[in-house]
Each structure stands twice: as C-alpha cells, then as structure tokens.
Scaffold this motif. Structure first.
Motif, PDB file in Angstrom:
ATOM      1  N   ILE A  45     -14.772  27.942 -28.523  1.00  0.00           N
ATOM      2  CA  ILE A  45     -13.710  27.069 -28.572  1.00  0.00           C
ATOM      3  C   ILE A  45     -12.462  27.133 -26.905  1.00  0.00           C
ATOM      4  N   ARG A  46     -12.521  26.913 -26.080  1.00  0.00           N
ATOM      5  CA  ARG A  46     -11.334  27.093 -24.922  1.00  0.00           C
ATOM      6  C   ARG A  46     -10.224  26.415 -24.494  1.00  0.00           C
ATOM      7  N   MET A  47      -9.192  26.223 -24.190  1.00  0.00           N
ATOM      8  CA  MET A  47      -8.627  25.207 -23.848  1.00  0.00           C
ATOM      9  C   MET A  47      -9.494  24.567 -22.906  1.00  0.00           C
ATOM     10  N   PHE A  48      -9.212  22.948 -21.956  1.00  0.00           N
ATOM     11  CA  PHE A  48      -9.263  22.479 -21.373  1.00  0.00           C
ATOM     12  C   PHE A  48      -8.568  22.969 -20.078  1.00  0.00           C
ATOM     13  N   ASN A  49      -9.808  23.215 -18.617  1.00  0.00           N
ATOM     14  CA  ASN A  49      -8.611  23.297 -17.684  1.00  0.00           C
ATOM     15  C   ASN A  49      -9.081  22.372 -16.611  1.00  0.00           C
ATOM     16  N   GLU A  50      -8.246  21.450 -16.198  1.00  0.00           N
ATOM     17  CA  GLU A  50      -8.155  20.946 -15.225  1.00  0.00           C
ATOM     18  C   GLU A  50      -8.542  21.120 -13.952  1.00  0.00           C
ATOM     19  N   LYS A  51      -7.635  21.773 -14.106  1.00  0.00           N
ATOM     20  CA  LYS A  51      -7.433  22.629 -12.102  1.00  0.00           C
ATOM     21  C   LYS A  51      -9.407  22.611 -12.026  1.00  0.00           C
ATOM     22  N   GLY A  52     -10.173  23.541 -12.796  1.00  0.00           N
ATOM     23  CA  GLY A  52     -11.133  23.871 -13.361  1.00  0.00           C
ATOM     24  C   GLY A  52     -11.884  25.648 -12.514  1.00  0.00           C
ATOM     25  N   THR A  53     -12.306  25.987 -12.372  1.00  0.00           N
ATOM     26  CA  THR A  53     -13.285  27.150 -12.311  1.00  0.00           C
ATOM     27  C   THR A  53     -12.648  27.445 -10.040  1.00  0.00           C
ATOM     28  N   LEU A  54     -13.142  28.401  -9.874  1.00  0.00           N
ATOM     29  CA  LEU A  54     -12.940  29.020  -8.300  1.00  0.00           C
ATOM     30  C   LEU A  54     -13.741  29.047  -7.755  1.00  0.00           C
ATOM     31  N   LYS A  55     -15.066  27.953  -8.502  1.00  0.00           N
ATOM     32  CA  LYS A  55     -16.100  27.281  -7.641  1.00  0.00           C
ATOM     33  C   LYS A  55     -15.758  26.057  -7.567  1.00  0.00           C
ATOM     34  N   ASP A  56     -14.676  25.690  -8.090  1.00  0.00           N
ATOM     35  CA  ASP A  56     -14.772  24.485  -8.451  1.00  0.00           C
ATOM     36  C   ASP A  56     -13.271  23.879  -7.504  1.00  0.00           C
ATOM     37  N   LEU A  57     -12.265  25.803  -7.087  1.00  0.00           N
ATOM     38  CA  LEU A  57     -11.782  25.908  -5.692  1.00  0.00           C
ATOM     39  C   LEU A  57     -12.137  25.455  -4.316  1.00  0.00           C
ATOM     40  N   ILE A  58     -13.610  26.552  -4.231  1.00  0.00           N
ATOM     41  CA  ILE A  58     -14.034  26.537  -2.842  1.00  0.00           C
ATOM     42  C   ILE A  58     -14.878  25.549  -2.218  1.00  0.00           C
ATOM     43  N   TYR A  59     -15.785  24.270  -4.033  1.00  0.00           N
ATOM     44  CA  TYR A  59     -16.520  23.267  -3.167  1.00  0.00           C
ATOM     45  C   TYR A  59     -15.534  21.950  -3.588  1.00  0.00           C
ATOM     46  N   LYS A  60     -14.697  22.141  -4.112  1.00  0.00           N
ATOM     47  CA  LYS A  60     -13.795  20.414  -3.935  1.00  0.00           C
ATOM     48  C   LYS A  60     -14.474  19.740  -5.074  1.00  0.00           C
ATOM     49  N   ALA A  61     -15.170  20.562  -6.270  1.00  0.00           N
ATOM     50  CA  ALA A  61     -15.410  19.273  -7.398  1.00  0.00           C
ATOM     51  C   ALA A  61     -14.484  19.308  -8.403  1.00  0.00           C
ATOM     52  N   LYS A  62     -15.528  18.338  -9.309  1.00  0.00           N
ATOM     53  CA  LYS A  62     -14.248  17.504 -10.197  1.00  0.00           C
ATOM     54  C   LYS A  62     -15.161  18.713 -11.386  1.00  0.00           C
ATOM     55  N   PRO A  63     -14.651  19.510 -12.162  1.00  0.00           N
ATOM     56  CA  PRO A  63     -14.844  20.153 -13.522  1.00  0.00           C
ATOM     57  C   PRO A  63     -15.911  19.788 -14.340  1.00  0.00           C
ATOM     58  N   LYS A  64     -15.705  18.627 -14.844  1.00  0.00           N
ATOM     59  CA  LYS A  64     -16.593  17.692 -15.904  1.00  0.00           C
ATOM     60  C   LYS A  64     -17.669  16.940 -14.747  1.00  0.00           C
ATOM     61  N   ASP A  65     -17.950  17.036 -13.386  1.00  0.00           N
ATOM     62  CA  ASP A  65     -19.326  16.424 -13.076  1.00  0.00           C
ATOM     63  C   ASP A  65     -20.309  17.714 -13.129  1.00  0.00           C
ATOM     64  N   PRO A  66     -21.548  16.970 -13.338  1.00  0.00           N
ATOM     65  CA  PRO A  66     -22.790  17.819 -13.499  1.00  0.00           C
ATOM     66  C   PRO A  66     -23.117  19.135 -12.474  1.00  0.00           C
ATOM     67  N   PHE A  67     -23.018  20.185 -12.533  1.00  0.00           N
ATOM     68  CA  PHE A  67     -23.387  21.567 -11.871  1.00  0.00           C
ATOM     69  C   PHE A  67     -24.286  21.148 -10.988  1.00  0.00           C
ATOM     70  N   LEU A  68     -24.916  20.326 -10.869  1.00  0.00           N
ATOM     71  CA  LEU A  68     -26.550  20.015  -9.298  1.00  0.00           C
ATOM     72  C   LEU A  68     -25.129  18.685  -8.912  1.00  0.00           C
ATOM     73  N   LYS A  69     -24.507  18.423  -9.035  1.00  0.00           N
ATOM     74  CA  LYS A  69     -23.828  17.247  -8.392  1.00  0.00           C
ATOM     75  C   LYS A  69     -22.133  18.473  -7.753  1.00  0.00           C
ATOM     76  N   LYS A  70     -21.856  19.224  -8.594  1.00  0.00           N
ATOM     77  CA  LYS A  70     -20.932  19.921  -7.992  1.00  0.00           C
ATOM     78  C   LYS A  70     -21.161  21.039  -7.099  1.00  0.00           C
ATOM     79  N   TYR A  71     -22.240  21.680  -6.855  1.00  0.00           N
ATOM     80  CA  TYR A  71     -22.079  22.845  -6.210  1.00  0.00           C
ATOM     81  C   TYR A  71     -23.788  23.181  -5.382  1.00  0.00           C
ATOM     82  N   GLY A  72     -25.076  21.579  -5.634  1.00  0.00           N
ATOM     83  CA  GLY A  72     -25.994  21.445  -5.167  1.00  0.00           C
ATOM     84  C   GLY A  72     -25.715  21.573  -3.458  1.00  0.00           C
ATOM     85  N   ASN A  73     -25.166  20.285  -3.221  1.00  0.00           N
ATOM     86  CA  ASN A  73     -25.493  19.721  -1.470  1.00  0.00           C
ATOM     87  C   ASN A  73     -23.756  19.587  -1.754  1.00  0.00           C
ATOM     88  N   PRO A  74     -23.141  20.699  -1.499  1.00  0.00           N
ATOM     89  CA  PRO A  74     -21.102  20.427  -0.829  1.00  0.00           C
ATOM     90  C   PRO A  74     -21.154  20.377   0.398  1.00  0.00           C
TER      91      PRO A  74
END
Length: 487
Positions: free
Chosen positions: A197-226
C-alpha cells in the motif's frame, strides 16, 4: 511467443493489460467486398479485405493470409499492444484463461480479515500493464479523506528467494527511506504473492506527465495512442534524469536488484521523481523492456539492464514517445547534444553491441554533472547481512536465466537468417544454376565412362583373339601380328 516466459518448474508469468474496443465491419461497395478494421486503444489496425463471393480462390486466400500476417506483425511489434491481455488471450488462450481480477480480490479479502482498518474505495481497472498485478483505491476508516493505492501481484519466473527470505524482504520495504524512492506505507506477503500500500498521488507518474494522461485511466487508453507528442524541457530532463540515476546508484551500492525502470515506475511528487515498485525484483517479475534487452548479449547484468532502461526513459522524456525500435541508428534533433551523447551511450548499435556504461559514468556526463540536487532527507535502508547474501544469490540466478534466454534467442536468429537466406530468390537461382552445372558435369562423366568401358571392351576382345597366335608352339606370321596389334 517472445513475449510469454516460462521458467523451469515454475508458474508462467503473465503480464499485460485487458482493455480494447470491439471488432467493427462496414460494407464498402456493391461487389460485396468487406473492409474490416480492428481498433485497440484508439489505434486503427486495418485488416485485409474480405469478400463473400470467390473467397476460396487461391490467389485471394494467399493475399488475405499475407495481410493477416502483416496485421499480427503490427500488433506484436507494438510494445504496448503486445502486452495487452486480449492479445495474449487470443494468441495463447491455454495459458491466459484465468480471471486474475477474481484471484486478486480473493487475496485482498483475506488480507482485510486480519487488517480491518483498511477499506476498498474502488478497483483501479487496468491502470498498469501487467495482467497479474491489480490495483485498488483504498482509504483508512478513521481517515476517510486520505486515498491510498493497494497493489497485489503474483510471483514471476525469476523468484529465486526462499519463501522466508522473500516475505522478510517484502516487509522490510516500508523501512526504506530515500528522497527519490516513493515510500511504501504497508507491505506483506505469503508464499505466492505480495500486497503493498502506498499513498495515492493525483499528479500520477512521469509517464502521465509526458503523455498528459489521467492517472486512473487504463494503461492502453493513457499511452496507446497519444494525441499530442511533446518532450519535456531541457531542465526537467536534466533534473529528473539526475534524480533517477542517483537512486539507481543507491540501489546498486546496496546490492538490491531493480531492473524495472520505465516512465510508469517513476512517481512525480512536485518537482521530484520517486522510484516505484522495488518489490518487482523480489517477486521475480519480468521487466517492461525484457523483450528488448534480451536481444543483446552484452546487457546481461541487472545494473546494465537499469542503464539500458534509463536510455529508453531518457528518449521518452526528450521526444515525448518511445523509440520505434532499438538499437537506434540515428536520433532526432534534441534540446542539447549532451542529451544525444547519453542516448548514444545507451541505445545506439555500438552501445547494444559492446555493452552499457555504469551509472557512475552517466552521472559524470555533461548532461547531469552540473545538476545541483537540494534535499535534506538522508537515505536509509538497512538490509541484514543474511538477506544481503540471499539477494546476491537471487540476483545471480536472475542474470543466469537472462543469459540463457539470450543464447536461445541468438541461436534462433541465426537459424532464421540461414533459412531466410536459403529460401531467397537469389539463392534459388544459384541452386538452379549449380544443379544444371552438376547435371551437365554428370552427363559428361557418364559419357566418358561409357567411352572408357567401350574401349576396355575392345581391348579385352583384341587380347583374347591374339593369345593363341603368340603361343611358343605356334610362331606368329608377321602379317597376322600387324593385323591384330592394338590401336
């Protein structure tokens, strides 16, 4: 399949995501030719055309088979799609038939019986790329506003620790304090899985920053087709890169194997990068980039794996997308030639062929050497001597399996090249020419052999007729001897 790894006498590790859109079809024209397209994560993947009449013609079948093979090639060479659960279930249904969400829920439910203070808010469906790693949004009952993330994962093929050592090391992770490691709030394990268990971070990961994605979205939706591809600013690249290298050096110095660096395993906390998922190597899970670095026999230690994976991460930070293929022959224009120098040392043909630099060497390169890091947090991670030895042995076993896998891949590639060369049009022409020459040579040899036999036959006949005439009791007349002399 390259991407499905089976350890000897162990469970197969299954990692991926399970999201996708259904197959759609549309009538193209009045000739009843159908054009299908399969769409996954917003990526349009055209299938070869169908037709209702004449669909058993040899030419049509051959052309369609070629198109379907190309369709599969597009999917399997796409790093994200090839790890998709739907793709794996389609290509290998026998090994990917279990419902891993149900398995995870059973394990988490058992955990809650002994730890009643935690409560599930909602499952975070498919936010990661692994099939057998599941995530749940959590809260503490007496602190309902705080949000945490629970991750559950099964064992992988590289779990070489004893059950006792494995559980001890997992429970040791919350004591790891480092300015560039994302802290673990709680960790436990049994003989078959681990729960953290870790604290939830609203900003997300470095990949979320690069792809301007929402952390809670599915992996394919976030990064499959930016929708927009854009790298980070040079100062961000320098700072984030230096922070990540510092924590890698810390782990290497501690003898703690990592091997799981990629942009989704780096949490962003303000302007600070913090590494995630230290438990992956203890669980024996395969790396996100394993199908890539297993092609290169010089990348055969977990330290060199980390450096190579850092090259992938740096490329993604610089250009806003992963490289199309590795090794990279030439790099697009970058914000600084210092960036290209690091990329060349980790992703170029020469680097992959000759080996990776050390983390210490990367820290000395111009891109990172002038970065000043300001942190007051003192790193702490005390690993008992006995567990250090267990980690060392496990690391050696992980590297040994990687080397064996690389040998098998190298042998397979050699066979494939030989078969391809043997079946090429040029080689077929050469074989035809050689066959004709051999046939002609054989015909000449047969003709010469026939002539020799005929000559020997005549010689034998001549010798048999003259023997009575040359006997001592019957002198040979001169005229007869000349008539029967050999030619």
């Amino acid at each position: 399949m390259a991407f499905m790894e089976k350890p000897p006498a162990r469970k197969e590790v299954l990692s991926g995501t399970n999201t996708g859109l259904p197959l759609t079809a549309a009538i193209e024209d009045e000739s009843q030719s159908l054009q299908c397209s399969h769409t996954i994560a917003g990526l349009s993947l055209p299938l070869p055309p169908k037709k209702l009449i004449g669909n058993m013609d040899r030419e049509f079948i051959a052309e369609r088979q070629k198109g379907l093979q190309n369709y599969l090639n597009v999917i399997t060479t796409n790093h994200i799609l090839s790890n998709c659960e739907l793709v794996k279930k389609f290509l290998d249904p026998n090994n990917y038939s279990a419902n891993y969400t149900e398995i995870a829920l059973q394990q988490v439910s058992m955990f809650f019986r002994s730890e009643p203070k935690w409560e599930v808010v909602e499952p975070l469906k498919d936010i990661g790329w692994r099939i057998r790693k599941k995530y749940f949004l959590m809260k503490i009952k007496n602190q309902p506003k705080e949000r945490l993330v629970l991750s559950w994962a099964d064992l992988g093929p590289d779990k070489y620790l004893s059950d006792k050592d494995f559980q001890c090391l997992i429970k040791l992770l919350p004591s790891c304090l480092h300015p560039y490691i994302y802290r673990v709030t709680f960790a436990t394990a049994n003989e078959s899985s681990a729960l953290l268990i870790r604290m939830f971070n609203e900003k997300g990961t470095l990949k979320d920053l690069i792809y301007k994605a929402k952390p809670k979205d599915p992996f394919l939706k976030k990064y499959g087709n930016p929708k927009k591809i854009q790298g980070l600013e040079l100062q961000q690249i320098k700072t984030y890169g230096r922070q990540i290298l510092e924590v890698l050096k810390f782990l290497h110095d501690k003898g703690f194997p990592y091997g799981h660096l990629h942009a989704s395993n780096v949490m962003l906390d303000g302007d600070t990068c913090r590494l995630l998922d230290l438990e992956n190597s203890l669980l024996g899970l395969p790396s996100f980039y394993r199908s890539c670095f297993s092609q290169f026999r010089k990348i055969n230690t977990l330290e060199s794996v980390d450096v190579h994976c850092f090259g992938h991460l740096l490329y993604e930070m610089t250009y806003g997308r992963p490289p199309d293929s590795v090794p990279v022959d030439s790099f697009p224009p970058a914000p600084s030639m210092a960036v290209v120098a690091v990329l060349e040392s980790t992703l170029s043909c020469e680097a992959c062929k000759n080996g990776m630099p050390t983390v210490s060497r990367l820290l000395q390169m111009p891109l990172f050497s002038d970065v000043l890091l300001t942190t007051s947090e003192k790193p702490q991670f005390k690993i008992p001597t006995k567990l250090k030895e267990a980690l060392r042995i496990a690391k050696e076993c992980i590297e040994k399996r990687l080397i064996e896998e690389q040998k098998q891949i190298h042998h397979h590639r050699r066979l494939t090249r030989a078969q391809s060369h043997h079946g090429s049009e040029e080689e077929r022409k050469k074989r035809k020419i050689l066959a004709r020459k051999k046939s002609k040579r054989s015909a000449v040899e047969n003709s010469e052999e026939h002539s020799a036999k005929y000559s020997n036959s005549n010689n034998s006949a001549g010798s048999g007729a003259s023997s009575p005439l040359t006997s001592p009791s019957s002198p040979t007349p001169p005229s007869t001897a000349v008539e029967h002399a050999p030619f």
